[in-house]
Scaffold this motif. Structure first.
Motif, PDB file in Angstrom:
ATOM      1  N   ARG A   1       0.827  -1.206   0.000  1.00  0.00           N
ATOM      2  CA  ARG A   1       0.000   0.000   0.000  1.00  0.00           C
ATOM      3  C   ARG A   1       0.862   1.257   0.000  1.00  0.00           C
ATOM      4  O   ARG A   1       0.573   2.219  -0.709  1.00  0.00           O
ATOM      5  N   GLN A   2       1.936   1.249   0.794  1.00  0.00           N
ATOM      6  CA  GLN A   2       2.825   2.410   0.834  1.00  0.00           C
ATOM      7  C   GLN A   2       3.492   2.629  -0.522  1.00  0.00           C
ATOM      8  O   GLN A   2       3.612   3.769  -0.995  1.00  0.00           O
TER       9      GLN A   2
ATOM     10  N   GLY B   1       3.115  14.328  -9.248  1.00  0.00           N
ATOM     11  CA  GLY B   1       4.250  15.234  -9.219  1.00  0.00           C
ATOM     12  C   GLY B   1       4.617  15.701  -7.820  1.00  0.00           C
ATOM     13  O   GLY B   1       5.094  16.827  -7.651  1.00  0.00           O
ATOM     14  N   ALA B   2       4.412  14.862  -6.821  1.00  0.00           N
ATOM     15  CA  ALA B   2       4.752  15.242  -5.449  1.00  0.00           C
ATOM     16  C   ALA B   2       5.389  14.051  -4.745  1.00  0.00           C
ATOM     17  O   ALA B   2       5.124  12.902  -5.065  1.00  0.00           O
ATOM     18  N   GLU B   3       6.264  14.365  -3.773  1.00  0.00           N
ATOM     19  CA  GLU B   3       6.872  13.308  -2.978  1.00  0.00           C
ATOM     20  C   GLU B   3       6.060  13.033  -1.733  1.00  0.00           C
ATOM     21  O   GLU B   3       6.059  11.921  -1.219  1.00  0.00           O
ATOM     22  N   LYS B   4       5.390  14.070  -1.232  1.00  0.00           N
ATOM     23  CA  LYS B   4       4.549  13.944  -0.043  1.00  0.00           C
ATOM     24  C   LYS B   4       3.183  14.532  -0.341  1.00  0.00           C
ATOM     25  O   LYS B   4       3.054  15.445  -1.154  1.00  0.00           O
ATOM     26  N   MET B   5       2.180  14.024   0.355  1.00  0.00           N
ATOM     27  CA  MET B   5       0.832  14.539   0.151  1.00  0.00           C
ATOM     28  C   MET B   5       0.735  15.994   0.604  1.00  0.00           C
ATOM     29  O   MET B   5       0.025  16.791   0.000  1.00  0.00           O
ATOM     30  N   SER B   6       1.475  16.361   1.625  1.00  0.00           N
ATOM     31  CA  SER B   6       1.428  17.736   2.131  1.00  0.00           C
ATOM     32  C   SER B   6       1.994  18.739   1.132  1.00  0.00           C
ATOM     33  O   SER B   6       1.724  19.935   1.225  1.00  0.00           O
ATOM     34  N   ALA B   7       2.742  18.263   0.132  1.00  0.00           N
ATOM     35  CA  ALA B   7       3.314  19.150  -0.879  1.00  0.00           C
ATOM     36  C   ALA B   7       2.311  19.489  -1.984  1.00  0.00           C
ATOM     37  O   ALA B   7       2.554  20.388  -2.783  1.00  0.00           O
ATOM     38  N   ILE B   8       1.190  18.798  -2.020  1.00  0.00           N
ATOM     39  CA  ILE B   8       0.189  19.045  -3.061  1.00  0.00           C
ATOM     40  C   ILE B   8      -0.649  20.255  -2.658  1.00  0.00           C
ATOM     41  O   ILE B   8      -1.288  20.255  -1.607  1.00  0.00           O
ATOM     42  N   GLU B   9      -0.644  21.277  -3.493  1.00  0.00           N
ATOM     43  CA  GLU B   9      -1.427  22.481  -3.223  1.00  0.00           C
ATOM     44  C   GLU B   9      -2.590  22.642  -4.193  1.00  0.00           C
ATOM     45  O   GLU B   9      -3.545  23.349  -3.909  1.00  0.00           O
TER      46      GLU B   9
ATOM     47  N   LEU C   1       1.420   9.364  -5.798  1.00  0.00           N
ATOM     48  CA  LEU C   1       1.943  10.711  -5.516  1.00  0.00           C
ATOM     49  C   LEU C   1       2.938  11.122  -6.602  1.00  0.00           C
ATOM     50  O   LEU C   1       2.950  12.279  -7.027  1.00  0.00           O
ATOM     51  N   GLY C   2       3.764  10.183  -7.047  1.00  0.00           N
ATOM     52  CA  GLY C   2       4.719  10.475  -8.112  1.00  0.00           C
ATOM     53  C   GLY C   2       4.026  10.874  -9.402  1.00  0.00           C
ATOM     54  O   GLY C   2       4.468  11.786 -10.110  1.00  0.00           O
ATOM     55  N   LYS C   3       2.892  10.214  -9.705  1.00  0.00           N
ATOM     56  CA  LYS C   3       2.139  10.572 -10.907  1.00  0.00           C
ATOM     57  C   LYS C   3       1.551  11.978 -10.794  1.00  0.00           C
ATOM     58  O   LYS C   3       1.344  12.650 -11.799  1.00  0.00           O
TER      59      LYS C   3
END
Length: 169
Positions: free
Chosen positions: A105-106, A117-125, A113-115
């Motif tokens: 799952r991880q 364009g982010a490494e972490k969910m918190s980076a998605i704005e 997240l890579g698709k």
């Protein structure tokens, strides 16, 4: 013997229902065709009368529909990182550390997240990316099936070893 009688009764009931349904559908098709013809006749007769009506009635009927759409959008909860975090944390932590399902799952979560364009969910704005992530979770993650069960990405680890096997017998 009683089972055969019940099956015969059930078969007869299904056949009767199918016959009634076919009658209903053919009657509906005939009514639809007749209604379309009558509607066309009424439209031709009402065309001169429609020109006499003020145009404000059309605006009045459209306004409630627009208000309804705005209310629907307002009622839909806004997708934020916090709401998604509240969904994903329990899902990712459902299995103990080191369990193949948790690891799978991880990995899948990092892939998604890579698709985006982010490494972490918190980076998605971007709200649209958050909506895509939420949609993936609700539609695909919960229904994923690779033969390990619905919503499962990996098989359970093998239980304690069967030392010796069947070949020793």
């Amino acid at each position: 013997m009683a089972l055969e009688i019940e099956i015969t009764k059930l078969t007869a009931a299904v056949e009767k229902q199918n016959t009634l349904l076919e009658k209903l559908l053919t009657a509906g098709a005939k009514n639809t065709a007749a209604a379309a013809t009558a509607s066309a006749d009424k439209a031709e007769a009402a065309a001169p009368a429609a020109e006499d009506k003020p145009k404000t009635t059309k605006a009045k009927t459209e306004k409630p529909a627009a208000e309804t759409k705005a209310e629907t959008k307002a009622e839909a909860p806004e997708i934020t990182v916090e709401t998604l975090d509240a969904k994903f944390r329990p899902w990712l932590a459902e299995f103990e550390k080191g369990h193949p399902e948790r690891v799978a799952r991880q990995a899948k979560f990092k892939e998604i997240l890579g698709k985006l364009g982010a490494e972490k969910m918190s980076a998605i704005e971007d709200a649209s990316k958050l909506a895509k992530l939420d949609n993936w979770f609700e539609t695909k993650a919960k229904t994923w099936d690779e033969g390990h069960g619905v919503g499962r990405f990996a098989a359970d680890p093998e239980e304690g070893g069967d030392e010796g096997g069947d070949d020793d017998l």
